[in-house]
Design a protein around this motif. Sequence first.
Motif, PDB file in Angstrom:
ATOM      1  N   ASN A  29      48.019  27.974  38.345  1.00  0.00           N
ATOM      2  CA  ASN A  29      48.140  29.404  38.567  1.00  0.00           C
ATOM      3  C   ASN A  29      48.004  29.708  40.048  1.00  0.00           C
ATOM      4  O   ASN A  29      47.445  28.927  40.815  1.00  0.00           O
ATOM      5  CB  ASN A  29      47.045  30.157  37.808  1.00  0.00           C
ATOM      6  CG  ASN A  29      47.490  30.580  36.437  1.00  0.00           C
ATOM      7  OD1 ASN A  29      48.618  31.014  36.257  1.00  0.00           O
ATOM      8  ND2 ASN A  29      46.619  30.449  35.469  1.00  0.00           N
ATOM      9  N   ALA A  30      48.481  30.857  40.457  1.00  0.00           N
ATOM     10  CA  ALA A  30      48.394  31.273  41.852  1.00  0.00           C
ATOM     11  C   ALA A  30      46.936  31.391  42.261  1.00  0.00           C
ATOM     12  O   ALA A  30      46.115  31.934  41.530  1.00  0.00           O
ATOM     13  CB  ALA A  30      49.091  32.611  42.029  1.00  0.00           C
ATOM     14  N   THR A  31      46.621  30.844  43.437  1.00  0.00           N
ATOM     15  CA  THR A  31      45.265  30.965  43.965  1.00  0.00           C
ATOM     16  C   THR A  31      45.242  31.838  45.206  1.00  0.00           C
ATOM     17  O   THR A  31      44.203  32.349  45.586  1.00  0.00           O
ATOM     18  CB  THR A  31      44.684  29.588  44.317  1.00  0.00           C
ATOM     19  OG1 THR A  31      45.574  28.935  45.218  1.00  0.00           O
ATOM     20  CG2 THR A  31      44.479  28.755  43.085  1.00  0.00           C
ATOM     21  N   LYS A  32      46.421  32.010  45.833  1.00  0.00           N
ATOM     22  CA  LYS A  32      46.484  32.801  47.053  1.00  0.00           C
ATOM     23  C   LYS A  32      47.885  33.376  47.219  1.00  0.00           C
ATOM     24  O   LYS A  32      48.877  32.718  46.926  1.00  0.00           O
ATOM     25  CB  LYS A  32      46.141  31.926  48.252  1.00  0.00           C
ATOM     26  CG  LYS A  32      46.044  32.657  49.554  1.00  0.00           C
ATOM     27  CD  LYS A  32      45.634  31.695  50.651  1.00  0.00           C
ATOM     28  CE  LYS A  32      45.516  32.428  51.978  1.00  0.00           C
ATOM     29  NZ  LYS A  32      45.175  31.506  53.061  1.00  0.00           N
ATOM     30  N   TYR A  94      49.115  51.978  50.919  1.00  0.00           N
ATOM     31  CA  TYR A  94      49.069  50.522  50.839  1.00  0.00           C
ATOM     32  C   TYR A  94      50.164  50.016  49.905  1.00  0.00           C
ATOM     33  O   TYR A  94      50.506  50.662  48.927  1.00  0.00           O
ATOM     34  CB  TYR A  94      47.714  50.044  50.304  1.00  0.00           C
ATOM     35  CG  TYR A  94      46.585  50.294  51.275  1.00  0.00           C
ATOM     36  CD1 TYR A  94      46.350  49.428  52.329  1.00  0.00           C
ATOM     37  CD2 TYR A  94      45.764  51.414  51.138  1.00  0.00           C
ATOM     38  CE1 TYR A  94      45.320  49.668  53.220  1.00  0.00           C
ATOM     39  CE2 TYR A  94      44.743  51.660  52.026  1.00  0.00           C
ATOM     40  CZ  TYR A  94      44.522  50.780  53.076  1.00  0.00           C
ATOM     41  OH  TYR A  94      43.513  51.012  53.957  1.00  0.00           O
ATOM     42  N   ILE A  95      50.688  48.850  50.244  1.00  0.00           N
ATOM     43  CA  ILE A  95      51.632  48.133  49.392  1.00  0.00           C
ATOM     44  C   ILE A  95      50.919  46.861  48.946  1.00  0.00           C
ATOM     45  O   ILE A  95      50.273  46.190  49.752  1.00  0.00           O
ATOM     46  CB  ILE A  95      52.925  47.758  50.154  1.00  0.00           C
ATOM     47  CG1 ILE A  95      53.637  48.997  50.677  1.00  0.00           C
ATOM     48  CG2 ILE A  95      53.828  46.880  49.300  1.00  0.00           C
ATOM     49  CD1 ILE A  95      54.409  49.791  49.671  1.00  0.00           C
ATOM     50  N   TRP A  96      51.015  46.548  47.673  1.00  0.00           N
ATOM     51  CA  TRP A  96      50.380  45.348  47.112  1.00  0.00           C
ATOM     52  C   TRP A  96      51.442  44.356  46.648  1.00  0.00           C
ATOM     53  O   TRP A  96      52.403  44.739  45.984  1.00  0.00           O
ATOM     54  CB  TRP A  96      49.523  45.716  45.903  1.00  0.00           C
ATOM     55  CG  TRP A  96      48.333  46.535  46.257  1.00  0.00           C
ATOM     56  CD1 TRP A  96      48.278  47.894  46.365  1.00  0.00           C
ATOM     57  CD2 TRP A  96      47.027  46.070  46.555  1.00  0.00           C
ATOM     58  NE1 TRP A  96      47.018  48.294  46.705  1.00  0.00           N
ATOM     59  CE2 TRP A  96      46.225  47.189  46.826  1.00  0.00           C
ATOM     60  CE3 TRP A  96      46.446  44.802  46.622  1.00  0.00           C
ATOM     61  CZ2 TRP A  96      44.886  47.083  47.158  1.00  0.00           C
ATOM     62  CZ3 TRP A  96      45.112  44.710  46.945  1.00  0.00           C
ATOM     63  CH2 TRP A  96      44.347  45.837  47.215  1.00  0.00           C
ATOM     64  N   ALA A  97      51.244  43.085  46.976  1.00  0.00           N
ATOM     65  CA  ALA A  97      52.067  41.991  46.459  1.00  0.00           C
ATOM     66  C   ALA A  97      51.186  41.253  45.455  1.00  0.00           C
ATOM     67  O   ALA A  97      50.171  40.658  45.834  1.00  0.00           O
ATOM     68  CB  ALA A  97      52.490  41.048  47.574  1.00  0.00           C
ATOM     69  N   LYS A  98      51.530  41.325  44.168  1.00  0.00           N
ATOM     70  CA  LYS A  98      50.703  40.714  43.124  1.00  0.00           C
ATOM     71  C   LYS A  98      51.386  39.491  42.533  1.00  0.00           C
ATOM     72  O   LYS A  98      52.578  39.497  42.258  1.00  0.00           O
ATOM     73  CB  LYS A  98      50.418  41.713  42.009  1.00  0.00           C
ATOM     74  CG  LYS A  98      49.479  42.802  42.444  1.00  0.00           C
ATOM     75  CD  LYS A  98      48.917  43.528  41.267  1.00  0.00           C
ATOM     76  CE  LYS A  98      47.857  44.491  41.764  1.00  0.00           C
ATOM     77  NZ  LYS A  98      46.970  44.912  40.727  1.00  0.00           N
ATOM     78  N   ALA A  99      50.590  38.442  42.311  1.00  0.00           N
ATOM     79  CA  ALA A  99      51.088  37.206  41.713  1.00  0.00           C
ATOM     80  C   ALA A  99      51.266  37.385  40.213  1.00  0.00           C
ATOM     81  O   ALA A  99      50.778  38.351  39.620  1.00  0.00           O
ATOM     82  CB  ALA A  99      50.118  36.065  41.991  1.00  0.00           C
ATOM     83  N   ASN A 101      49.872  36.030  37.741  1.00  0.00           N
ATOM     84  CA  ASN A 101      48.669  36.068  36.915  1.00  0.00           C
ATOM     85  C   ASN A 101      47.925  37.397  37.020  1.00  0.00           C
ATOM     86  O   ASN A 101      46.975  37.626  36.297  1.00  0.00           O
ATOM     87  CB  ASN A 101      47.741  34.900  37.253  1.00  0.00           C
ATOM     88  CG  ASN A 101      47.246  34.919  38.680  1.00  0.00           C
ATOM     89  OD1 ASN A 101      47.582  35.805  39.454  1.00  0.00           O
ATOM     90  ND2 ASN A 101      46.462  33.937  39.038  1.00  0.00           N
ATOM     91  N   GLY A 102      48.352  38.271  37.929  1.00  0.00           N
ATOM     92  CA  GLY A 102      47.749  39.594  38.058  1.00  0.00           C
ATOM     93  C   GLY A 102      46.424  39.616  38.782  1.00  0.00           C
ATOM     94  O   GLY A 102      45.939  40.663  39.162  1.00  0.00           O
ATOM     95  N   LYS A 103      45.820  38.464  39.008  1.00  0.00           N
ATOM     96  CA  LYS A 103      44.520  38.403  39.663  1.00  0.00           C
ATOM     97  C   LYS A 103      44.649  38.333  41.178  1.00  0.00           C
ATOM     98  O   LYS A 103      43.906  38.959  41.891  1.00  0.00           O
ATOM     99  CB  LYS A 103      43.741  37.172  39.189  1.00  0.00           C
ATOM    100  CG  LYS A 103      43.270  37.249  37.782  1.00  0.00           C
ATOM    101  CD  LYS A 103      42.489  35.996  37.458  1.00  0.00           C
ATOM    102  CE  LYS A 103      41.831  36.084  36.120  1.00  0.00           C
ATOM    103  NZ  LYS A 103      41.023  34.910  35.843  1.00  0.00           N
ATOM    104  N   ASN A 104      45.570  37.529  41.657  1.00  0.00           N
ATOM    105  CA  ASN A 104      45.705  37.308  43.079  1.00  0.00           C
ATOM    106  C   ASN A 104      46.721  38.264  43.672  1.00  0.00           C
ATOM    107  O   ASN A 104      47.821  38.423  43.149  1.00  0.00           O
ATOM    108  CB  ASN A 104      46.104  35.857  43.349  1.00  0.00           C
ATOM    109  CG  ASN A 104      45.099  34.910  42.747  1.00  0.00           C
ATOM    110  OD1 ASN A 104      45.203  34.580  41.585  1.00  0.00           O
ATOM    111  ND2 ASN A 104      44.120  34.515  43.515  1.00  0.00           N
TER     112      ASN A 104
END
Length: 113
Positions: A29-32, A94-99, A101-104
């Motif tokens: 899963n994405a960590t960063k 703000y603009i968000w870039a989400k992975a 998995n929704g967490k990172n």
Amino acid sequence: MPKSTGKGKIIVKKSYPVWAVAKPSTLGNATKVTTSKTKLTGKTGKTKKLKAKITADGVPKLSTYIRWYSSNKKIAEVNRKTGKVKFRKKGKCYIWAKAHNGKNSKKIKVIVK
């Protein structure tokens, strides 16, 4: 919380998320999440494109799926799939870039002049 209808049936009013775990050292899963910019400035009516990349601690990524979100669409609107930002009105958001998995995620400050 489950609720009984009195007829022996139970109704669940909330859906719960489900996560899948990959075998160690195969897929992760994405960590960063890293983005091309941490701050974005532009004039009303103009557009700019953002890029993001997912890392998964040295193992191949489970997914490279990124979704983009804006904290205030009236100031800056972002295409959820491509990361193209349109500056609409003077202000800050703000603009968000989400992975996937929704967490990172990664936050980008946007200033529209």
